[in-house]
Design a protein around this motif. Structure first.
Motif, PDB file in Angstrom:
ATOM      1  N   ALA A  21      90.471  46.432  -1.899  1.00 39.97           N
ATOM      2  CA  ALA A  21      89.919  44.955  -1.453  1.00 39.97           C
ATOM      3  C   ALA A  21      90.962  44.338  -0.419  1.00 39.97           C
ATOM      4  O   ALA A  21      92.277  44.635  -0.977  1.00 39.97           O
ATOM      5  CB  ALA A  21      89.714  44.155  -2.831  1.00 39.97           C
ATOM      6  N   THR A  22      90.761  43.961   0.558  1.00 39.28           N
ATOM      7  CA  THR A  22      91.526  43.476   1.536  1.00 39.28           C
ATOM      8  C   THR A  22      90.909  42.115   2.006  1.00 39.28           C
ATOM      9  O   THR A  22      89.822  41.778   2.015  1.00 39.28           O
ATOM     10  CB  THR A  22      92.141  44.204   2.531  1.00 39.28           C
ATOM     11  OG1 THR A  22      93.022  43.712   3.204  1.00 39.28           O
ATOM     12  CG2 THR A  22      91.046  44.720   3.558  1.00 39.28           C
ATOM     13  N   VAL A  23      91.862  41.107   2.509  1.00 39.49           N
ATOM     14  CA  VAL A  23      91.437  40.022   3.197  1.00 39.49           C
ATOM     15  C   VAL A  23      91.718  39.949   4.734  1.00 39.49           C
ATOM     16  O   VAL A  23      92.880  40.574   4.924  1.00 39.49           O
ATOM     17  CB  VAL A  23      92.110  38.806   2.516  1.00 39.49           C
ATOM     18  CG1 VAL A  23      91.654  37.523   3.269  1.00 39.49           C
ATOM     19  CG2 VAL A  23      91.827  38.636   0.887  1.00 39.49           C
ATOM     20  N   VAL A  24      90.484  39.793   5.294  1.00 37.74           N
ATOM     21  CA  VAL A  24      90.711  39.739   6.929  1.00 37.74           C
ATOM     22  C   VAL A  24      90.542  38.483   7.260  1.00 37.74           C
ATOM     23  O   VAL A  24      89.637  37.609   7.009  1.00 37.74           O
ATOM     24  CB  VAL A  24      89.550  40.790   7.357  1.00 37.74           C
ATOM     25  CG1 VAL A  24      89.599  40.711   8.978  1.00 37.74           C
ATOM     26  CG2 VAL A  24      89.600  42.156   6.707  1.00 37.74           C
ATOM     27  N   HIS A  25      91.661  38.159   8.147  1.00 40.21           N
ATOM     28  CA  HIS A  25      91.683  36.852   8.936  1.00 40.21           C
ATOM     29  C   HIS A  25      91.105  36.955  10.501  1.00 40.21           C
ATOM     30  O   HIS A  25      91.053  35.934  10.987  1.00 40.21           O
ATOM     31  CB  HIS A  25      93.034  36.511   8.862  1.00 40.21           C
ATOM     32  CG  HIS A  25      93.472  35.878   7.532  1.00 40.21           C
ATOM     33  ND1 HIS A  25      93.141  34.888   6.810  1.00 40.21           N
ATOM     34  CD2 HIS A  25      94.240  36.685   6.506  1.00 40.21           C
ATOM     35  CE1 HIS A  25      93.720  35.064   5.652  1.00 40.21           C
ATOM     36  NE2 HIS A  25      94.390  36.246   5.460  1.00 40.21           N
ATOM     37  N   ARG A  26      91.128  38.086  11.042  1.00 36.45           N
ATOM     38  CA  ARG A  26      90.837  38.220  12.366  1.00 36.45           C
ATOM     39  C   ARG A  26      89.295  38.114  12.645  1.00 36.45           C
ATOM     40  O   ARG A  26      88.559  38.526  11.931  1.00 36.45           O
ATOM     41  CB  ARG A  26      91.495  39.465  12.904  1.00 36.45           C
ATOM     42  CG  ARG A  26      90.427  40.743  13.230  1.00 36.45           C
ATOM     43  CD  ARG A  26      91.372  41.842  13.579  1.00 36.45           C
ATOM     44  NE  ARG A  26      90.950  42.828  12.261  1.00 36.45           N
ATOM     45  CZ  ARG A  26      90.464  43.761  12.041  1.00 36.45           C
ATOM     46  NH1 ARG A  26      90.186  44.560  13.210  1.00 36.45           N
ATOM     47  NH2 ARG A  26      90.235  44.598  11.097  1.00 36.45           N
ATOM     48  N   ASN A  27      88.897  37.737  13.829  1.00 34.27           N
ATOM     49  CA  ASN A  27      87.808  37.486  14.373  1.00 34.27           C
ATOM     50  C   ASN A  27      86.522  36.764  13.523  1.00 34.27           C
ATOM     51  O   ASN A  27      85.470  36.853  13.389  1.00 34.27           O
ATOM     52  CB  ASN A  27      86.990  38.853  14.674  1.00 34.27           C
ATOM     53  CG  ASN A  27      87.799  39.777  15.659  1.00 34.27           C
ATOM     54  OD1 ASN A  27      88.407  39.105  16.638  1.00 34.27           O
ATOM     55  ND2 ASN A  27      87.522  40.978  15.625  1.00 34.27           N
ATOM     56  N   THR A  28      87.126  35.773  12.855  1.00 34.23           N
ATOM     57  CA  THR A  28      86.442  35.165  11.949  1.00 34.23           C
ATOM     58  C   THR A  28      87.163  33.560  11.792  1.00 34.23           C
ATOM     59  O   THR A  28      88.504  33.597  11.691  1.00 34.23           O
ATOM     60  CB  THR A  28      85.975  35.481  10.788  1.00 34.23           C
ATOM     61  OG1 THR A  28      85.322  34.836   9.854  1.00 34.23           O
ATOM     62  CG2 THR A  28      87.380  36.122   9.988  1.00 34.23           C
ATOM     63  N   PRO A  29      86.491  32.386  11.783  1.00 40.55           N
ATOM     64  CA  PRO A  29      87.030  30.977  11.457  1.00 40.55           C
ATOM     65  C   PRO A  29      87.527  30.922  10.263  1.00 40.55           C
ATOM     66  O   PRO A  29      88.649  30.183   9.815  1.00 40.55           O
ATOM     67  CB  PRO A  29      85.962  30.046  11.624  1.00 40.55           C
ATOM     68  CG  PRO A  29      84.583  30.951  11.361  1.00 40.55           C
ATOM     69  CD  PRO A  29      85.095  32.359  11.773  1.00 40.55           C
TER      70      PRO A  29
END
Length: 140
Positions: free
Chosen positions: A73-81
């Motif tokens: 599991a990972t947290v993605v911050h790109r291309n999303t508000p």
């Protein structure tokens, strides 16, 4: 791997409808994950044209139970508000797929059990899962 024409094969339909969930033994269900199973070696896989083990092209479509385990599991911050979760889920049938797990981002860990909530997220088009057991982890 070469298979001669005189080898007895299991009776399956043509591979043209490999990912078609509308077959006579399955009801058309949008809230299910369908995967392929190789008729030669029995390997379960998700959205493939050929078997990754024996390179066989005769794949039959199966319906998944919808339960699995988070492998990564990972947290993605790109291309999303806002931050979102992206996880690799190993399903009970043995194949791995990418999806999103609902819940607090810091509360999703490898080894957590999940079940299918929605087969297709309307925004990203990937399966959405929810945790089966609430995590009871001590603060570390």
């Amino acid at each position: 791997m070469y298979h001669s024409g005189n080898v007895a094969r299991q009776a399956v339909g043509p591979s043209t409808g490999v990912l078609d969930p509308k077959t006579e033994d399955r009801r058309p269900d949008t809230e299910a994950v369908f995967y392929q199973c190789c008729t030669w070696c029995g390997t379960a896989m998700y959205h493939r044209v050929l078997c990754p083990v024996c390179r066989g092209s005769e794949l039959r479509t199966e319906r998944s139970e919808g339960t699995g385990t988070v492998r990564h599991a990972t947290v993605v911050h790109r291309n999303t508000p806002a931050a979102r979760n992206v996880s690799l889920i190993e399903m009970a049938e043995g194949f791995v797929l990418r999806g999103r797990v609902m819940g607090p981002l810091i509360g999703i860990h490898s080894g957590d059990r999940v079940r299918l909530s929605t087969a297709k997220d309307p925004v990203r088009g990937e399966p959405v899962f929810q945790l089966v057991d609430e995590p009871y982890r001590a603060w570390t």
